[in-house]
Design a protein around this motif. Structure first.
Motif, PDB file in Angstrom:
ATOM      1  N   MET A 104       0.782  -1.238   0.151  1.00  0.00           N
ATOM      2  CA  MET A 104      -0.007  -0.232   0.074  1.00  0.00           C
ATOM      3  C   MET A 104       1.025   1.005   0.159  1.00  0.00           C
ATOM      4  SD  MET A 104      -2.922  -1.084   2.716  1.00  0.00           S
ATOM      5  CE  MET A 104      -3.913  -2.548   2.641  1.00  0.00           C
ATOM      6  N   ILE A 105       2.028   1.362   0.759  1.00  0.00           N
ATOM      7  CA  ILE A 105       2.881   2.447   0.824  1.00  0.00           C
ATOM      8  C   ILE A 105       3.563   2.719  -0.487  1.00  0.00           C
ATOM      9  CG2 ILE A 105       4.897   3.298   1.885  1.00  0.00           C
ATOM     10  CD1 ILE A 105       4.111   1.919   4.546  1.00  0.00           C
ATOM     11  N   THR A 106       4.058   1.531  -1.057  1.00  0.00           N
ATOM     12  CA  THR A 106       4.648   1.603  -2.353  1.00  0.00           C
ATOM     13  C   THR A 106       3.569   2.105  -3.235  1.00  0.00           C
ATOM     14  OG1 THR A 106       6.025  -0.339  -1.818  1.00  0.00           O
ATOM     15  CG2 THR A 106       5.879   0.289  -4.132  1.00  0.00           C
ATOM     16  N   MET A 107       2.475   1.555  -3.534  1.00  0.00           N
ATOM     17  CA  MET A 107       1.328   1.971  -4.429  1.00  0.00           C
ATOM     18  C   MET A 107       0.849   3.341  -4.355  1.00  0.00           C
ATOM     19  SD  MET A 107      -0.981  -1.664  -4.701  1.00  0.00           S
ATOM     20  CE  MET A 107      -1.981  -0.881  -5.572  1.00  0.00           C
ATOM     21  N   GLY A 108       1.150   4.111  -3.204  1.00  0.00           N
ATOM     22  CA  GLY A 108       0.667   5.391  -2.738  1.00  0.00           C
ATOM     23  C   GLY A 108       1.995   6.307  -3.512  1.00  0.00           C
ATOM     24  N   GLY A 109       2.767   5.767  -4.122  1.00  0.00           N
ATOM     25  CA  GLY A 109       3.639   6.856  -4.803  1.00  0.00           C
ATOM     26  C   GLY A 109       4.983   7.229  -3.977  1.00  0.00           C
ATOM     27  N   PHE A 110       5.252   6.529  -2.751  1.00  0.00           N
ATOM     28  CA  PHE A 110       6.266   6.938  -1.863  1.00  0.00           C
ATOM     29  C   PHE A 110       7.473   6.418  -2.328  1.00  0.00           C
ATOM     30  CE2 PHE A 110       2.393   7.120   0.771  1.00  0.00           C
ATOM     31  CZ  PHE A 110       2.604   8.471   1.130  1.00  0.00           C
ATOM     32  N   SER A 111       8.490   6.841  -2.947  1.00  0.00           N
ATOM     33  CA  SER A 111       9.739   6.347  -3.442  1.00  0.00           C
ATOM     34  C   SER A 111      10.713   6.086  -2.373  1.00  0.00           C
ATOM     35  CB  SER A 111      10.209   7.273  -4.402  1.00  0.00           C
ATOM     36  OG  SER A 111      10.476   8.618  -4.077  1.00  0.00           O
ATOM     37  N   LEU A 112      10.406   5.155  -1.600  1.00  0.00           N
ATOM     38  CA  LEU A 112      11.348   4.753  -0.390  1.00  0.00           C
ATOM     39  C   LEU A 112      11.927   3.480  -0.836  1.00  0.00           C
ATOM     40  CD1 LEU A 112       8.870   5.688   2.668  1.00  0.00           C
ATOM     41  CD2 LEU A 112      11.085   7.127   1.648  1.00  0.00           C
ATOM     42  N   PRO A 113      13.147   3.172  -0.108  1.00  0.00           N
ATOM     43  CA  PRO A 113      13.657   1.918  -0.327  1.00  0.00           C
ATOM     44  C   PRO A 113      12.807   0.808   0.561  1.00  0.00           C
ATOM     45  CG  PRO A 113      15.306   3.328   0.134  1.00  0.00           C
ATOM     46  CD  PRO A 113      14.231   4.046   0.425  1.00  0.00           C
ATOM     47  N   ALA A 114      12.641  -0.504   0.107  1.00  0.00           N
ATOM     48  CA  ALA A 114      11.896  -1.470   0.791  1.00  0.00           C
ATOM     49  C   ALA A 114      12.467  -1.518   2.075  1.00  0.00           C
ATOM     50  CB  ALA A 114      12.080  -2.657  -0.204  1.00  0.00           C
ATOM     51  N   LYS A 115      13.708  -1.591   2.504  1.00  0.00           N
ATOM     52  CA  LYS A 115      14.013  -1.737   3.927  1.00  0.00           C
ATOM     53  C   LYS A 115      13.764  -0.736   4.722  1.00  0.00           C
ATOM     54  CE  LYS A 115      18.360  -2.987   6.578  1.00  0.00           C
ATOM     55  NZ  LYS A 115      19.646  -3.266   6.633  1.00  0.00           N
ATOM     56  N   THR A 116      13.783   0.522   4.314  1.00  0.00           N
ATOM     57  CA  THR A 116      13.218   1.720   5.054  1.00  0.00           C
ATOM     58  C   THR A 116      11.803   1.677   5.487  1.00  0.00           C
ATOM     59  OG1 THR A 116      14.689   3.262   3.908  1.00  0.00           O
ATOM     60  CG2 THR A 116      12.916   4.172   4.897  1.00  0.00           C
ATOM     61  N   ILE A 117      10.913   1.153   4.379  1.00  0.00           N
ATOM     62  CA  ILE A 117       9.509   1.003   4.957  1.00  0.00           C
ATOM     63  C   ILE A 117       9.334  -0.181   5.623  1.00  0.00           C
ATOM     64  CG2 ILE A 117       7.233  -0.015   3.680  1.00  0.00           C
ATOM     65  CD1 ILE A 117       8.149   1.189   1.096  1.00  0.00           C
ATOM     66  N   ARG A 118      10.231  -1.176   5.537  1.00  0.00           N
ATOM     67  CA  ARG A 118       9.865  -2.297   6.804  1.00  0.00           C
ATOM     68  C   ARG A 118      10.521  -2.092   7.942  1.00  0.00           C
ATOM     69  NH1 ARG A 118      12.361  -6.892   2.346  1.00  0.00           N
ATOM     70  NH2 ARG A 118      10.482  -6.896   0.924  1.00  0.00           N
ATOM     71  N   GLU A 119      11.637  -1.188   7.963  1.00  0.00           N
ATOM     72  CA  GLU A 119      11.830  -0.580   9.362  1.00  0.00           C
ATOM     73  C   GLU A 119      10.823   0.174   9.974  1.00  0.00           C
ATOM     74  OE1 GLU A 119      15.569   1.627   8.337  1.00  0.00           O
ATOM     75  OE2 GLU A 119      16.748   0.025   8.514  1.00  0.00           O
ATOM     76  N   MET A 120      10.210   1.035   9.027  1.00  0.00           N
ATOM     77  CA  MET A 120       8.804   2.026   9.748  1.00  0.00           C
ATOM     78  C   MET A 120       7.858   0.787  10.083  1.00  0.00           C
ATOM     79  SD  MET A 120       8.215   4.805   6.981  1.00  0.00           S
ATOM     80  CE  MET A 120       6.520   5.209   7.878  1.00  0.00           C
ATOM     81  N   ILE A 121       7.724  -0.154   9.540  1.00  0.00           N
ATOM     82  CA  ILE A 121       6.609  -1.261  10.025  1.00  0.00           C
ATOM     83  C   ILE A 121       7.102  -1.772  11.342  1.00  0.00           C
ATOM     84  CG2 ILE A 121       5.644  -3.544   9.397  1.00  0.00           C
ATOM     85  CD1 ILE A 121       5.711  -2.611   6.352  1.00  0.00           C
ATOM     86  N   VAL A 122       8.188  -2.216  11.440  1.00  0.00           N
ATOM     87  CA  VAL A 122       8.769  -2.911  12.643  1.00  0.00           C
ATOM     88  C   VAL A 122       8.727  -1.904  13.744  1.00  0.00           C
ATOM     89  CG1 VAL A 122      10.885  -3.786  13.725  1.00  0.00           C
ATOM     90  CG2 VAL A 122      10.154  -4.507  11.614  1.00  0.00           C
ATOM     91  N   GLY A 123       9.212  -0.541  13.590  1.00  0.00           N
ATOM     92  CA  GLY A 123       9.131   0.373  14.608  1.00  0.00           C
ATOM     93  C   GLY A 123       7.368   0.758  15.094  1.00  0.00           C
ATOM     94  N   SER A 124       6.672   0.452  14.261  1.00  0.00           N
ATOM     95  CA  SER A 124       5.194   0.868  14.479  1.00  0.00           C
ATOM     96  C   SER A 124       4.497  -0.026  14.971  1.00  0.00           C
ATOM     97  CB  SER A 124       4.564   1.664  13.280  1.00  0.00           C
ATOM     98  OG  SER A 124       5.478   2.408  12.703  1.00  0.00           O
ATOM     99  N   ILE A 125       4.326  -1.100  14.348  1.00  0.00           N
ATOM    100  CA  ILE A 125       3.230  -2.248  14.620  1.00  0.00           C
ATOM    101  C   ILE A 125       3.895  -3.241  15.947  1.00  0.00           C
ATOM    102  CG2 ILE A 125       1.914  -3.957  13.880  1.00  0.00           C
ATOM    103  CD1 ILE A 125       1.812  -2.551  11.088  1.00  0.00           C
ATOM    104  N   ASP A 126       3.122  -3.431  16.973  1.00  0.00           N
ATOM    105  CA  ASP A 126       3.615  -4.259  17.782  1.00  0.00           C
ATOM    106  C   ASP A 126       2.969  -5.594  17.692  1.00  0.00           C
ATOM    107  OD1 ASP A 126       5.060  -2.312  19.299  1.00  0.00           O
ATOM    108  OD2 ASP A 126       3.103  -1.424  19.715  1.00  0.00           O
ATOM    109  N   VAL A 127       1.655  -5.681  17.245  1.00  0.00           N
ATOM    110  CA  VAL A 127       0.946  -7.161  17.436  1.00  0.00           C
ATOM    111  C   VAL A 127      -0.115  -7.086  16.178  1.00  0.00           C
ATOM    112  CG1 VAL A 127      -0.700  -8.422  18.679  1.00  0.00           C
ATOM    113  CG2 VAL A 127       0.997  -7.067  19.794  1.00  0.00           C
ATOM    114  N   VAL A 128       0.234  -8.264  15.597  1.00  0.00           N
ATOM    115  CA  VAL A 128      -1.014  -8.544  14.481  1.00  0.00           C
ATOM    116  C   VAL A 128      -1.762  -9.638  15.105  1.00  0.00           C
ATOM    117  CG1 VAL A 128      -1.282  -9.381  12.360  1.00  0.00           C
ATOM    118  CG2 VAL A 128       0.627  -8.079  12.714  1.00  0.00           C
ATOM    119  N   VAL A 129      -3.253  -9.422  14.933  1.00  0.00           N
ATOM    120  CA  VAL A 129      -4.095 -10.549  15.419  1.00  0.00           C
ATOM    121  C   VAL A 129      -4.816 -10.863  14.138  1.00  0.00           C
ATOM    122  CG1 VAL A 129      -6.206 -10.544  16.943  1.00  0.00           C
ATOM    123  CG2 VAL A 129      -4.517  -9.205  17.628  1.00  0.00           C
ATOM    124  N   GLN A 130      -4.650 -12.049  13.770  1.00  0.00           N
ATOM    125  CA  GLN A 130      -5.522 -12.941  12.790  1.00  0.00           C
ATOM    126  C   GLN A 130      -6.643 -13.312  12.956  1.00  0.00           C
ATOM    127  OE1 GLN A 130      -4.163 -12.873   9.511  1.00  0.00           O
ATOM    128  NE2 GLN A 130      -5.886 -13.627   8.729  1.00  0.00           N
TER     129      GLN A 130
END
Length: 492
Positions: A385-411
């Motif tokens: 979703m972030i990539t499709m939004g037009g944000f020209s960020l490296p994949a590792k930077t986006i994953r670092e954001m995800i890791v630093g932001s989301i604590d728990v995923v409930v399925q």
């Protein structure tokens, strides 16, 4: 020449039999081929019978009412007479109860003038039906009144399905014609300031109780207007109700309670109809009353019980194509409203980037839902979703954001027997190279099914004694409860 002859010339061309071969003809060897042919012919019908197409049984119809075709014909006649008699502009100035009384009086008079023979019970049904047609949602009213129905699906005027206990059934509910169905659709969407017509044939809306509504009208819907309502129960479910239904174990519910109290950032993932919104409603029950909560949704469905809640809703473009307010604009505006928690009803697009930024800049305890079949797929979808939004960020930077932001995923998941289960509670540990490391705390294991086709399983701990959010739970003095829940879960 032998292949072109069928008469006596054939025997003339054949060579004479050898005398030494006569004794061999008496042996049973020549009889073998006919036996084999007979056996093959006997087995052929059995093989063919296995390939027969099974008979198509008529679809069972659940009778919501006992009305006959004659009843519907009488109702149409009286309704048309009512429309010719009543002044709709004067009726619109009355309150609902006064309008109902006025309609009932006129209908009773029409019945007596036309000498319609009806029993008292049929007449009462008719009065209620016509009042619902004029003032309410027509034939949908008895379905909306039932709390055991989860979905209502109208495929044109003559076809209506409902979902009860996870199973879809056809009903005998029908509308007078497609014009009546379209009129009811317009009445529903106009209550929340939206419209549906040929120029704008697709619309998402909601009922006053928060139930989700989708309408798609002709010319896109070929067989007539199609209306889908995802009903919400009048009595809002709590986490204790999910335990009672077997959706989560008591230990798992205690862990979710601690996650909610300790302000972990939570992402709820699951398929369509898996109970994501219900679970999100349950988790918001652990928000402290003094916290300022802002919700952003496409159609306002969440029913938070806290006193300090601001509810925001997106807006579609008007008939000129302007005036649209997107989810991303709402989430960005939230950051200027001094929120303590931001809750996004469903993350679908580039607003995922702004939600991650909010989670990572002091808005702890923010939550959202998205469509995914596993926790890892959910995080991959956030990245997409972030990539499709037009944000020209490296994949590792986006994953670092995800890791630093989301604590728990409930399925959450809806199983094949129609039951809904929380399949796993997974925490996000960190990043190893370019891979996000996940750790399951709880997992639902399917063990089989009973004689009635109901799935049997249990929630099992994965042996984790000290999850990553332990320090956060300790900060809120919940480490003892967390330790007790984990010990009981892992010992189960």
């Amino acid at each position: 020449m032998a292949f072109g002859k069928r008469s006596g010339t054939t025997s003339a061309t054949l060579p004479p039999p050898a005398p030494a071969a006569a004794p061999k003809t008496a042996t049973p060897a020549p009889a073998a081929p006919p036996v084999a042919t007979a056996r093959a012919s006997e087995s052929a019908p059995a093989a063919v019978s296995k390939l027969k197409t099974p008979e198509v049984k008529p679809e069972p119809v659940r009778k919501v009412n006992q009305h006959s075709d004659q009843y519907y014909a009488t109702k149409t006649t009286i309704f048309n007479a009512l429309i010719d008699t009543i002044d709709l502009s004067q009726l619109a100035q009355l309150d609902t109860e006064s309008a109902r009384e006025e309609i009932r009086d006129i209908v009773v008079e029409i019945i007596s003038i036309k000498n319609v023979v009806m029993s008292i019970s049929e007449q009462e049904y008719l009065l209620d039906d016509i009042c619902n047609d004029v003032l309410g949602y027509g034939p949908l009213e008895p379905l909306l009144a039932r709390d055991d129905i989860a979905d209502i699906m109208v495929n044109g005027a003559d076809t209506t399905y409902i979902e009860v206990n996870g199973k879809i059934e056809r009903t005998n509910i029908r509308f007078r014609d497609n014009a009546q169905l379209m009129n009811i659709c317009q009445r529903i969407v106009s209550q929340v300031g939206r419209r549906v017509d040929e120029s704008s044939p697709i619309c998402d809306a909601r009922l006053l109780d928060g139930s989700r509504v989708n309408v798609i009208a002709p010319p896109l819907a070929i067989d007539g207007p199609t209306l889908t309502i995802r009903k919400f129960k009048k009595d809002k479910l709590k986490l204790s109700d999910l335990v009672k239904f077997g959706s989560i174990s008591e230990c798992g519910a205690e862990i979710l309670r601690i996650i909610g109290h300790s302000r972990c950032n939570v992402l709820i993932s699951g398929g369509t109809g898996s109970g994501k919104t219900t679970l999100l409603n349950c988790l918001t029950g652990f928000i402290e009353p003094g916290e300022r909560v802002i919700t952003c949704e496409d159609s306002a469905e969440l029913q938070l019980q806290q006193p300090h809640v601001v509810r925001l809703e997106t807006r579609p473009p008007n008939i000129e194509g302007s005036g649209e307010v997107t989810m991303r604009e709402l989430v960005k505006n939230c950051l200027r409203m001094r929120p303590e928690r931001i809750i996004v009803g469903e993350v679908r697009g580039p607003e995922a980037f702004d939600l991650l930024q909010a989670m990572n800049t002091g808005h702890d305890g923010s939550m959202g839902t998205l469509h995914a079949n596993s926790p890892r797929e959910a995080l991959s979808r956030v990245e997409s979703m972030i990539t499709m939004g037009g944000f020209s960020l490296p994949a590792k930077t986006i994953r670092e954001m995800i890791v630093g932001s989301i604590d728990v995923v409930v399925q959450a998941s809806r199983l094949r027997d129609g039951s809904r289960r929380i399949m796993c509670i997974t925490e996000v540990l960190g990043l190893e190279g370019d891979t996000i490391v996940l750790q399951d705390i709880l997992k639902y294991e399917i063990e089989g099914e009973d004689d009635n086709g109901k799935i049997i399983g249990r929630h099992r701990g994965m042996g984790i004694g000290r999850p990553r959010f332990w320090e956060r739970a300790s900060y809120y003095n919940l480490e003892r409860e967390l330790a007790a829940a984990l010990d009981e879960l892992n010992g189960a």
